[in-house]
Design a protein around this motif. Structure first.
Motif, PDB file in Angstrom:
ATOM      1  N   LEU A 161       0.822  -1.216   0.000  1.00  0.00           N
ATOM      2  CA  LEU A 161       0.000   0.000   0.000  1.00  0.00           C
ATOM      3  C   LEU A 161       0.857   1.268   0.000  1.00  0.00           C
ATOM      4  CD1 LEU A 161      -2.703  -1.387   2.420  1.00  0.00           C
ATOM      5  CD2 LEU A 161      -2.966  -0.973  -0.038  1.00  0.00           C
ATOM      6  N   LYS A 162       2.170   1.096   0.296  1.00  0.00           N
ATOM      7  CA  LYS A 162       3.063   2.270   0.306  1.00  0.00           C
ATOM      8  C   LYS A 162       3.513   2.649  -1.101  1.00  0.00           C
ATOM      9  CE  LYS A 162       5.080   0.971   4.729  1.00  0.00           C
ATOM     10  NZ  LYS A 162       6.230   0.258   5.277  1.00  0.00           N
ATOM     11  N   TYR A 163       3.267   1.786  -2.055  1.00  0.00           N
ATOM     12  CA  TYR A 163       3.794   2.031  -3.408  1.00  0.00           C
ATOM     13  C   TYR A 163       2.668   2.309  -4.391  1.00  0.00           C
ATOM     14  CZ  TYR A 163       8.127   0.423  -1.431  1.00  0.00           C
ATOM     15  OH  TYR A 163       9.238   0.308  -0.644  1.00  0.00           O
ATOM     16  N   ASN A 164       3.060   3.044  -5.435  1.00  0.00           N
ATOM     17  CA  ASN A 164       2.051   3.484  -6.389  1.00  0.00           C
ATOM     18  C   ASN A 164       2.019   2.565  -7.611  1.00  0.00           C
ATOM     19  OD1 ASN A 164       0.100   5.064  -7.509  1.00  0.00           O
ATOM     20  ND2 ASN A 164       1.565   6.509  -8.432  1.00  0.00           N
ATOM     21  N   HIS A 165       1.914   1.260  -7.326  1.00  0.00           N
ATOM     22  CA  HIS A 165       1.791   0.333  -8.458  1.00  0.00           C
ATOM     23  C   HIS A 165       0.310   0.001  -8.644  1.00  0.00           C
ATOM     24  CE1 HIS A 165       1.720  -2.502  -5.020  1.00  0.00           C
ATOM     25  NE2 HIS A 165       0.894  -3.167  -5.777  1.00  0.00           N
ATOM     26  N   HIS A 166      -0.046  -0.347  -9.882  1.00  0.00           N
ATOM     27  CA  HIS A 166      -1.432  -0.743 -10.143  1.00  0.00           C
ATOM     28  C   HIS A 166      -1.448  -1.951 -11.054  1.00  0.00           C
ATOM     29  CE1 HIS A 166      -3.395   2.560  -8.108  1.00  0.00           C
ATOM     30  NE2 HIS A 166      -2.348   3.278  -8.508  1.00  0.00           N
ATOM     31  N   PHE A 167      -1.941  -3.047 -10.523  1.00  0.00           N
ATOM     32  CA  PHE A 167      -2.067  -4.257 -11.334  1.00  0.00           C
ATOM     33  C   PHE A 167      -3.506  -4.377 -11.808  1.00  0.00           C
ATOM     34  CE2 PHE A 167       1.293  -6.025  -8.238  1.00  0.00           C
ATOM     35  CZ  PHE A 167       2.331  -5.561  -9.029  1.00  0.00           C
ATOM     36  N   LYS A 168      -3.671  -4.702 -13.101  1.00  0.00           N
ATOM     37  CA  LYS A 168      -5.044  -4.980 -13.562  1.00  0.00           C
ATOM     38  C   LYS A 168      -5.351  -6.462 -13.420  1.00  0.00           C
ATOM     39  CE  LYS A 168      -3.915  -5.847 -18.403  1.00  0.00           C
ATOM     40  NZ  LYS A 168      -4.303  -5.746 -19.787  1.00  0.00           N
ATOM     41  N   HIS A 169      -4.269  -7.255 -13.343  1.00  0.00           N
ATOM     42  CA  HIS A 169      -4.450  -8.707 -13.373  1.00  0.00           C
ATOM     43  C   HIS A 169      -3.344  -9.345 -12.551  1.00  0.00           C
ATOM     44  CE1 HIS A 169      -3.974 -12.748 -15.050  1.00  0.00           C
ATOM     45  NE2 HIS A 169      -5.149 -12.650 -15.625  1.00  0.00           N
ATOM     46  N   MET A 170      -3.690 -10.368 -11.773  1.00  0.00           N
ATOM     47  CA  MET A 170      -2.666 -11.078 -11.002  1.00  0.00           C
ATOM     48  C   MET A 170      -2.944 -12.589 -11.088  1.00  0.00           C
ATOM     49  SD  MET A 170      -2.144  -8.700  -7.644  1.00  0.00           S
ATOM     50  CE  MET A 170      -3.504  -9.394  -6.729  1.00  0.00           C
ATOM     51  N   THR A 171      -1.853 -13.339 -10.967  1.00  0.00           N
ATOM     52  CA  THR A 171      -1.966 -14.803 -11.042  1.00  0.00           C
ATOM     53  C   THR A 171      -1.375 -15.417  -9.789  1.00  0.00           C
ATOM     54  OG1 THR A 171      -1.757 -14.737 -13.436  1.00  0.00           O
ATOM     55  CG2 THR A 171      -1.259 -16.834 -12.393  1.00  0.00           C
ATOM     56  N   THR A 172      -1.935 -16.524  -9.366  1.00  0.00           N
ATOM     57  CA  THR A 172      -1.267 -17.366  -8.384  1.00  0.00           C
ATOM     58  C   THR A 172      -1.152 -18.750  -9.004  1.00  0.00           C
ATOM     59  OG1 THR A 172      -1.534 -18.513  -6.273  1.00  0.00           O
ATOM     60  CG2 THR A 172      -3.491 -17.471  -7.151  1.00  0.00           C
ATOM     61  N   VAL A 173      -0.034 -19.398  -8.757  1.00  0.00           N
ATOM     62  CA  VAL A 173       0.238 -20.675  -9.421  1.00  0.00           C
ATOM     63  C   VAL A 173       1.122 -21.577  -8.573  1.00  0.00           C
ATOM     64  CG1 VAL A 173       2.314 -19.816 -10.596  1.00  0.00           C
ATOM     65  CG2 VAL A 173       1.101 -21.746 -11.558  1.00  0.00           C
ATOM     66  N   GLY A 174       0.933 -22.863  -8.709  1.00  0.00           N
ATOM     67  CA  GLY A 174       1.917 -23.810  -8.206  1.00  0.00           C
ATOM     68  C   GLY A 174       1.548 -24.551  -6.949  1.00  0.00           C
ATOM     69  N   GLU A 175       0.662 -23.989  -6.148  1.00  0.00           N
ATOM     70  CA  GLU A 175       0.256 -24.644  -4.899  1.00  0.00           C
ATOM     71  C   GLU A 175      -1.150 -24.170  -4.576  1.00  0.00           C
ATOM     72  OE1 GLU A 175       2.944 -23.248  -1.672  1.00  0.00           O
ATOM     73  OE2 GLU A 175       3.729 -22.137  -3.374  1.00  0.00           O
ATOM     74  N   PRO A 176      -1.815 -24.919  -3.699  1.00  0.00           N
ATOM     75  CA  PRO A 176      -3.093 -24.406  -3.222  1.00  0.00           C
ATOM     76  C   PRO A 176      -2.855 -23.118  -2.428  1.00  0.00           C
ATOM     77  CG  PRO A 176      -2.794 -26.734  -2.637  1.00  0.00           C
ATOM     78  CD  PRO A 176      -1.475 -26.241  -3.144  1.00  0.00           C
ATOM     79  N   ILE A 177      -3.742 -22.165  -2.571  1.00  0.00           N
ATOM     80  CA  ILE A 177      -3.606 -20.913  -1.817  1.00  0.00           C
ATOM     81  C   ILE A 177      -4.740 -20.844  -0.791  1.00  0.00           C
ATOM     82  CG2 ILE A 177      -4.817 -19.555  -3.637  1.00  0.00           C
ATOM     83  CD1 ILE A 177      -2.935 -17.190  -2.806  1.00  0.00           C
ATOM     84  N   GLU A 178      -4.375 -20.565   0.450  1.00  0.00           N
ATOM     85  CA  GLU A 178      -5.373 -20.488   1.511  1.00  0.00           C
ATOM     86  C   GLU A 178      -6.226 -19.244   1.289  1.00  0.00           C
ATOM     87  OE1 GLU A 178      -2.136 -20.538   1.797  1.00  0.00           O
ATOM     88  OE2 GLU A 178      -1.639 -22.442   2.760  1.00  0.00           O
ATOM     89  N   PRO A 179      -7.545 -19.328   1.536  1.00  0.00           N
ATOM     90  CA  PRO A 179      -8.401 -18.169   1.270  1.00  0.00           C
ATOM     91  C   PRO A 179      -7.929 -16.883   1.945  1.00  0.00           C
ATOM     92  CG  PRO A 179      -9.740 -20.106   1.610  1.00  0.00           C
ATOM     93  CD  PRO A 179      -8.317 -20.524   1.884  1.00  0.00           C
ATOM     94  N   GLU A 180      -7.407 -16.955   3.183  1.00  0.00           N
ATOM     95  CA  GLU A 180      -7.016 -15.677   3.808  1.00  0.00           C
ATOM     96  C   GLU A 180      -5.784 -15.087   3.143  1.00  0.00           C
ATOM     97  OE1 GLU A 180      -6.711 -18.550   5.402  1.00  0.00           O
ATOM     98  OE2 GLU A 180      -4.946 -18.574   6.689  1.00  0.00           O
TER      99      GLU A 180
END
Ligand code: PRX
Length: 685
Positions: free
Chosen positions: A403-422
């Motif tokens: 939140l300290k940086y001024n980046h903006h992603f329109k799209h993000m991916t997660t890959v390779g393992e199950p990701i916990e909902p939190e």
């Protein structure tokens, strides 16, 4: 394929004593998140009608749409040849070159656009921005060197053991230009692990780099090449030439000496090839593009062979429609090119679409957990791709950093393992600032590209679930007896894919029988059949399909552990432990870890009469690191007086896994040595 070549009772175990899927945490179904309207407005794919176009009755011709994203020298005659199941041949008769599609064809419109942003680890070193024109020049010069200095030609294999630098895609593309098959070995693997791959692929040339930065250190990498060449020779494979890129051109950053007549500094040799151009070789679509070694159920890694035409078509289509890459995007996939994710979604897919792809050196949390967001802000990255392990580490070390940086992603991916909902929700809110569409992509080294994922402009996202199958992929879940589970049943089983797809690997290098046995024997309906419907592909993962059609992947069902998103065979680790002379038995079990997903605990028993000692445990650990690499280092080596065993002498890994995971091992009274369980529990506390 005759029946005797297809044993119904596979000799390799496809159901482990203890598997990741068995210790998977079951989280409740989550609420949906919708992609934002601005995202949908610009998305490459928003028409849900696509699924009807890719229904099974449109198979295989529907996949023409994938191949039509590429430039072909000669159009194919047969979309899919199924005459020798399960060795599927895609786009037969077509002629193509992967390097041409990733470089040359963009020059007319994008030659001054950045193809590769290279971000060095030391933050005082300026990033390099390589345009498509510069990439073209460098790839051509290096291809000329490979051809004329090394004598390499189409079909030859070359092993690459390179870190994350711009020279790695340059090297891969130069190979692809010549039709030379590259086999890139993850730089974190040891020299010995590299040697196994050099020997199996029969590479005469090894391409490496002198050194690279990682977590604040400049690591000597050249020394691994010396081990690799020596060990490969002991497996009967002679390496004639070792080509060495320099991390700082003109300067040697490795204390390891060059071997006269064998080792060559690439930048010195390249001088002779300045300005040279090499015509891309017009390759059959079905020729191999690369080998990617991965872990399986035995101690021996297997070389997954990927084709040029089918693979490139598949990663290009999925990059365009699942990654939503447009040519104007700056795309950063944080994976290492030494793994399939990097091949498909740093190099071949994004470059085929003329995107700018980021290659970064180092680790996400060094020097601090703000680094990824600084890079994203500086380069204007708008598509971001990483693994749950990296997300967990960044969340642990710097929950408020993004939140300290001024980046903006329109799209993000997660890959390779199950990701916990939190963890997913932190990724969504903190990293994506609630603006980015997220895809959780499930796939494998073998599959070349994504199998299950939401289509970001069509589907809602559900934290912790990969989503439905992508267009053209038709999964089925079987129980252990081979009965098909009803779709949307919510019951766990073994996920398979009903139909072939262009990105699927062609075979295991030099081991076609293992390919059949491991991936097709278990649920093949008729080994004599030439009909692809009788040959479901066994992925080796446990999975559940919810009523909404979304799949949740539980983890491996075999003797493979996914450590920090890196795939390791328990047998490989056990074999390394058994090299320590005092050790008679070894058993590895997966242990749930809050950052790395799973880590290995290694239990060893010693020869009779030997006393356990820390020194032996340390040597066991060191042997694993030397045979495989630091990524496989066990969390703990626990020296036990005896392994828990059945009366027939089989090690009960299930009991060891329960102890390591603080779970109830269940009834142990039927063991041959039930008294040992309590002793082990004490030792493993
Ligand atoms: O267990 C699955 C897990 O990673 C395995 C494949 O590992 P590898 O061949 O190294 O390829 C990694 C990059 C695709 C699978 O068998 N896996 C992969 N993606 C997911 C996943 N598990 C859960 N969710 C995913 N999205």
């Amino acid at each position: 394929m005759s029946k005797d070549k297809l044993p119904r009772h596979a000799t390799e175990r496809q159901t482990a004593d203890i598997s990741e899927a068995q210790i998977a945490v079951h989280w409740p179904e989550e609420d949906y998140f919708s992609p934002s309207n601005p995202f949908i407005a610009q998305a490459n794919l928003t028409d849900a009608g696509i699924f009807a176009r890719f229904a099974l009755d449109k198979f295989p011709e529907c996949f023409k749409e994938f191949a039509d994203l590429l430039d072909w020298y000669k159009y194919w005659e047969t979309t899919l040849d199924t005459s020798n199941p399960p060795f599927w041949r895609w786009f037969v008769g077509g002629k193509i070159n992967a390097c041409y599609n990733c470089v040359d064809r963009h020059l007319a419109t994008h030659k001054n656009k950045t193809a590769i942003h290279f971000v060095p680890e030391p933050e005082d070193e300026a990033p390099q921005h390589l345009t498509y024109q510069e990439l073209f020049v460098r790839v051509n010069e290096f291809a000329a060197l490979l051809r004329d200095f090394c004598g390499l030609k189409a079909g030859d294999r070359v092993t690459l053991h390179m870190p994350m630098v711009a020279e790695l895609p340059i090297t891969m593309l130069a190979c692809a230009r010549l039709g030379v098959i590259h086999s890139q070995v993850f730089s974190g693997f040891s020299g010995k692990a590299c040697a196994d791959r050099v020997a199996d692929s029969e590479s005469r040339v090894l391409i490496t780099m002198d050194a690279y930065h990682r977590a604040g250190n400049l690591l000597d990498h050249k020394e691994k090449a010396d081990t690799a060449v020596m060990e490969a020779a002991s497996h009967g494979q002679q390496v004639d030439k070792v080509l060495i890129w320099q991390r700082y051109p003109g300067k040697n950053s490795s204390p390891t000496k060059l071997v006269e007549g064998r080792d060559f500094v690439i930048n010195d040799v390249l001088r002779k090839f300045r300005g040279q151009r090499v015509e891309p070789v017009q390759m059959p679509a079905e020729a191999p593009l690369f080998l990617m070694y991965t872990s399986g159920t035995t101690g021996r890694p297997k070389g997954c062979q990927h084709s040029i035409g089918g693979y490139l078509a598949y990663v290009t289509w999925t990059s365009k429609f699942i990654q939503d890459i447009h040519p104007e995007d700056v795309y950063w996939c944080m994976a290492d090119i030494g793994w399939i994710t990097g091949h498909s979604y740093i190099v071949y897919g994004p470059l085929a679409l003329a995107a700018s792809s980021v290659v970064y050196e180092g680790v996400p949390t060094h020097p601090d957990a703000g680094r990824p967001w600084r890079i994203a802000e500086d380069l204007g990255v708008n598509i971001f791709h990483t693994s749950p392990t990296a997300i967990r580490a960044l969340r642990r070390d710097g929950p408020d950093e993004p939140l300290k940086y001024n980046h903006h992603f329109k799209h993000m991916t997660t890959v390779g393992e199950p990701i916990e909902p939190e963890v997913w929700k932190w990724y969504y809110k903190a990293v994506g600032k609630g603006e980015a569409a997220i895809v959780d992509t499930w796939w494998q080294t073998e599959t070349g590209g994504f199998l299950c994922s939401t289509v970001p402009g069509i589907h809602k996202m559900k934290p912790g679930s990969a989503g439905p199958a992508i267009p053209g992929i038709h999964p089925v879940i079987y129980d252990d007896e081979g009965k098909e589970l009803a779709s949307g049943s919510g019951k766990a089983g073994n996920i398979c894919i009903r139909n072939p797809w262009p990105g699927g690997f062609q075979t295991i290098w030099k081991d076609p029988e293992r390919y059949v046995r491991q991936y097709y024997a278990r649920y093949c309906k008729d080994p004599e059949s030439k009909d692809w419907r009788d040959w479901p592909y066994l992925a080796g993962d446990g999975a559940v399909q919810a009523a909404d059609g979304y799949y949740r992947i539980l983890g491996r069902i075999d003797d493979v552990i996914n450590v920090a998103g890196h795939r390791l065979g328990t047998k490989e680790i056990e074999s390394a432990a058994l090299l320590v002379p005092e050790v008679v038995e070894a058993a590895v079990v997966p242990v749930a870890d809050p950052v790395k997903g799973k880590v290995p605990d290694l239990y060893v028993a010693l020869k009779p009469g030997l006393a356990p000692s820390e020194e032996i445990a340390n040597r066991v650990s060191a042997s694993v690191v030397s045979e495989i690499g630091a990524i496989a280092r066990p969390r703990r080596v626990i020296v036990v007086p005896d392994m828990p065993k059945t009366r027939s002498g089989k090690i009960m890994r299930r009991v060891l896994a329960a102890i390591s995971n603080h779970l109830d091992p269940g009834d142990v009274s039927t063991l041959a040595n039930p008294e040992v369980v309590e002793k082990i529990r004490e030792l493993a506390k």
